[in-house]
Design an enzyme around this catalytic site. Sequence first.
Site, PDB file in Angstrom:
ATOM      1  N   GLY A 292      -9.112   2.637   7.441  1.00 11.34           N
ATOM      2  CA  GLY A 292      -9.666   2.839   9.040  1.00 11.34           C
ATOM      3  C   GLY A 292      -8.170   4.227   9.025  1.00 11.34           C
TER       4      GLY A 292
ATOM      5  N   GLU B 122       0.736  -0.529   0.291  1.00 11.26           N
ATOM      6  CA  GLU B 122      -0.337  -0.105   0.061  1.00 11.26           C
ATOM      7  C   GLU B 122       0.765   0.855   0.341  1.00 11.26           C
ATOM      8  OE1 GLU B 122      -2.937  -0.848   3.036  1.00 11.26           O
ATOM      9  OE2 GLU B 122      -3.353   1.654   2.764  1.00 11.26           O
TER      10      GLU B 122
END
Length: 379
Positions: free
Chosen positions: A301, A224
């Site tokens: 999140g 990521e």
Amino acid sequence: MKLQGVELRRITMPLVAPFRTSFGTEHERDVLLLRAVTDGAEGWGECVAMAEPLYSSEYADAAADVLRRFLLPALSRHQESARRPGGPGGIAASDVGHALAPIKGHRMSKAALEMAVLDAELRTLGRSFAGELGAVVDRVPSGVSVGIHDTIPALLDAVDGYLSDGYQRIKLKIEPGWDVEPVRAVRERFGDGVLLQVDANTAYTLGDARHLARLDPFDLLLIEQPLEEEDVLGHAELARRIQTPVCLDESIVSAQTAAAAITLGACSIINIKPGRVGGYLEARRIHDLAVAHGVAVWCGGMLETGLGRAANAALAALPGFTLPGDISGSDRFYRTDITEPFVLDDGHIAVPAGPGLGVAPLPDLLDKFTTSTEWVSVG
Ligand code: OSB
Ligand code: MG
């Protein structure tokens, strides 16, 4: 629906343990909450901007400032014009994005305001976030984001605990000097069956491509955001040089940037965070776009309280969310949440089914964590 005003409420919640990423170490979460008061129901919004502009350019004090000085006045003007004779009257959540569009950027603040208005609207109508967004399941698999630790044994203890809790997927935060060895150690100790991925939060450059290719043998789900936010072309080049699928987080700030990144080959997976992209409605548009292109998505999140966690669970229940999200139990970050806590059940989080978010702050707990409140009336 007539919006009468919004309460801006700041809370500070202690973390169960420090959370270290490549951009800093958090000891507590300073959150801006919005309570929208309407002639129907009250709605809650959570702004995911952090206390300092280290993950993105936004930060909580700036979010409060832009809301009171620009976003709420713009929504107020929009509502007034809609109420003129012959106008549609009042305000709908689906109008908020357009009403705020003249103000550039500040997507996390816009997302929080849209979330609060949407919650009020859905509570008034007796409909849930999940139903409104298009959820197809009533529980979602839970993944956990594991911070950078001082030592490999300390990391392995933390991962061991999360796996015992039932987490379905492990994400390791990485940075130069903390990447190949922790990944190797987790694979050696827990085996190839664990769903494992890494998140660099922009800590590398394209010059690190050969180093990052050393992660190839570990069969990671994805890496990521290895490169900086604006380096979309760099991610496209890196994706050609490593085998681990590249996933973007920070770079994707809208459906338009998502479309460009997909077309350029900069990512094969997208982390959708509603706050980063300006709200749950834009998040759904990115989901739809990704599905149309065969790109997998998952819900990121931002150390949300139970309010943001509830809405994220609803979003993650859409059909294109084919990878576990960073939707952990409340106790991953907080000993005490401000809502009824989200608890892992067989590695899953239940998607709330009640009106609106389906959860609300418990007044005593909310007051306990509150550091300031401010009322902004709307037209
Ligand atoms: O990059 O996904 C990220 C937390 C704060 C800011 C950025 C990120 C994160 C996380 C934690 O990885 C996700 C969570 O809330 O569990
Ligand atoms: Mg990330």
